[in-house]
Design an enzyme around this catalytic site. Structure first.
Site, PDB file in Angstrom:
ATOM      1  CD1 TRP A   1      -3.212   1.304   1.221  1.00  0.00           C
ATOM      2  CD2 TRP A   1      -0.937   2.131   2.136  1.00  0.00           C
ATOM      3  NE1 TRP A   1      -2.847   3.342   1.447  1.00  0.00           N
ATOM      4  CE2 TRP A   1      -2.292   3.313   1.982  1.00  0.00           C
ATOM      5  CE3 TRP A   1      -0.282   2.737   3.126  1.00  0.00           C
ATOM      6  CZ2 TRP A   1      -2.315   4.801   2.703  1.00  0.00           C
ATOM      7  CZ3 TRP A   1      -0.066   3.830   3.705  1.00  0.00           C
ATOM      8  CH2 TRP A   1      -1.280   4.714   3.874  1.00  0.00           C
ATOM      9  CG  HIS A   2       3.263   2.254   3.422  1.00  0.00           C
ATOM     10  ND1 HIS A   2       2.767   1.565   4.064  1.00  0.00           N
ATOM     11  CD2 HIS A   2       3.155   3.688   4.182  1.00  0.00           C
ATOM     12  CE1 HIS A   2       2.639   1.967   5.163  1.00  0.00           C
ATOM     13  NE2 HIS A   2       3.139   2.815   5.031  1.00  0.00           N
ATOM     14  N   GLY A   3       3.744   1.771  -1.265  1.00  0.00           N
ATOM     15  CA  GLY A   3       4.253   2.224  -2.689  1.00  0.00           C
ATOM     16  C   GLY A   3       4.073   1.125  -4.041  1.00  0.00           C
TER      17      GLY A   3
END
Length: 457
Positions: free
Chosen positions: A322-324
């Protein structure tokens, strides 16, 4: 329009507060529509092309929620959640998956090259939280204006915190400036804004000069010496904390000035004595989201130890992704999932680690895994790791002063929220905050303004 920019601090925010105060006094029924309008203006300032995306996302999800409330058709909510995730996947993960497929197959398929809309991860998760709770019977239906404000409220639309409907919707019905403590709440909000700005400008941004050149050199394939590697690793450890927690303090402070209380997102995470403790203190609203909307649906602790360990690993791996859109983010999340699983097994085995040793182990694990989070590739991360353990020849200077100051503040200081609410209102405090804001404005005018790290997610 950055929170740490002149256009926001000297134009948009004062004008918005003045207009909001006037409307709240003479026409309170227009207060929420005004906040929605201001939120769209703020969002559109970044890139007006994405305003229809945000507006359409709000309208479609609201219509689905209304239709479900009237008909209780079971497939409506899963379809809407799938649509939200598909939209997120299109903008954020399509090129990543195309590139990954190309690496596996040996082909070179063309990428889409779509621009990533700011805040899409955050407003998508807000939709999902509400829709899941609506289907479970925990959330009621809301009017379009309230729902739009819940999703698009400008202090938190770009980088959180992740706010549950139950934490804020009831506040929309209040008259914030009619409260007996309205002036004190506004003042504490202003202090929070100043403290968050100070953390970003005086602690987070200077560390970028310690961090960015080293990781850029690693990305270019250059060898990273021992001192440089530790400087960049420790520098980023504190840079991301002061950057993101500073943003959160600003968001909470701005919201408080508009009469709304947002949930806290940090609780001195670098004092954590275990990885589980760290995730109870770091990005707390995301941790709760992952727990309630991924970990528990995956089985949580209800189906035996192997299932629980697997649920922890899968939850954190997806949280990393989700962060990248990159394998380094996936690896970062997977390592934290494995670490949490190892901690769970240790507790089940009855192992008790003394608090000082637990703090040291947790701090070292978190700092080392931040390398994967920051590096642009595995090769770049490997170059930094080689430097950390002294496998790279050469000697380099270790710039430690800003890191030492940041470390002391991060580990010994209180949270900004607690500190601000403990301070008694006084004329001296008001003068001190005014002086701090002037110094910050001078600093902003003198240096380049860095965007917030979490705006990329």
């Amino acid at each position: 329009m950055l929170f740490n920019s002149y256009v926001f601090l000297l134009a948009f925010l004062p004008a918005s507060l003045a207009l909001h105060g006037l409307v709240a006094w003479v026409a309170p029924h227009w207060r929420l529509p005004l906040l929605v309008l201001l939120s769209f203006v703020f969002y559109g300032w970044w890139d007006v092309r994405f305003v229809p995306l945000l507006a359409g996302s709000i309208l479609i999800n609201w219509l689905v929620a209304r239709a479900f409330g009237r008909s209780r058709i079971v497939w409506l909510i899963p379809t809407a959640i799938t649509g939200n995730l598909a939209l997120l996947g299109l903008f954020k993960y399509a090129d990543f998956l195309i590139d990954l497929a190309g690496r596996i197959s040996g082909a070179e398929p063309p990428t889409l090259g779509l621009a990533l809309p700011l805040g899409i991860s955050f407003f998508t998760f807000h939709h999902i939280m509400y829709l899941v709770d609506l289907r479970a019977g925990r959330a009621p239906s809301f009017g379009l204006i309230k729902y739009a404000l819940y999703i698009a409220f400008f202090p938190q639309v770009l980088a959180g915190p992740l706010v549950r409907w139950s934490e804020i919707m009831h506040q929309f019905d209040e008259r914030p400036y009619a409260r007996p403590d309205a002036g004190e709440r506004f003042g504490r909000g202003l202090v929070l804004l100043a403290v968050g700005l100070a953390k970003k400008v005086f602690l987070g941004d200077p560390l970028a000069a310690y961090v960015n050149p080293v990781f850029q050199a690693a990305a270019q394939g250059k060898a990273i010496a021992f001192g440089e590697a530790w400087q960049a690793t420790l520098g980023f450890t504190f840079q991301i904390y002061f950057d993101f927690s500073g943003y959160t303090d600003m968001a909470l402070g701005i919201a408080l000035m508009f009469g709304l209380v947002l949930p806290q997102n940090f609780d001195v995470p670098y004092r954590a004595i275990s990885l589980q403790d760290f995730w109870r203190r770091w990005h707390m609203t995301l941790s709760r989201f992952l727990r309630d909307y991924l970990y528990i649906p995956f089985g949580g602790n209800r189906h035996g130890l192997p299932r629980q360990v697997g649920a922890l690993f899968a939850t954190m791996a997806l949280g990393g992704l989700w962060h990248g859109a990159g394998l380094t983010f996936l690896a970062w999340g997977a390592l934290h999932g494995a670490g949490l699983g190892a901690g769970l097994l240790a507790r089940r085995a009855g192992w008790r680690i003394p608090a000082p040793a637990g703090w040291l182990m947790t701090s070292l694990f978190v700092a080392l895994t931040w390398v994967l989070f920051r590096a642009t590739s595995f090769d770049a991360a490997l170059a930094v790791y080689k430097g950390l353990i002294g496998l790279t020849p050469g000697v380099s200077e270790f710039k430690w002063r800003s890191i030492a100051i940041a470390a002391l503040v991060a580990t010994l200081g209180p949270t900004a929220w607690n500190a601000v609410h403990r301070l008694p209102p006084s004329r001296g405090l008001a003068l001190g905050v005014a002086f701090l804001l002037v110094v910050i404005l001078l600093k902003i005018g003198d240096d380049a303004n860095y965007e917030f790290i979490y705006f990329k997610f």
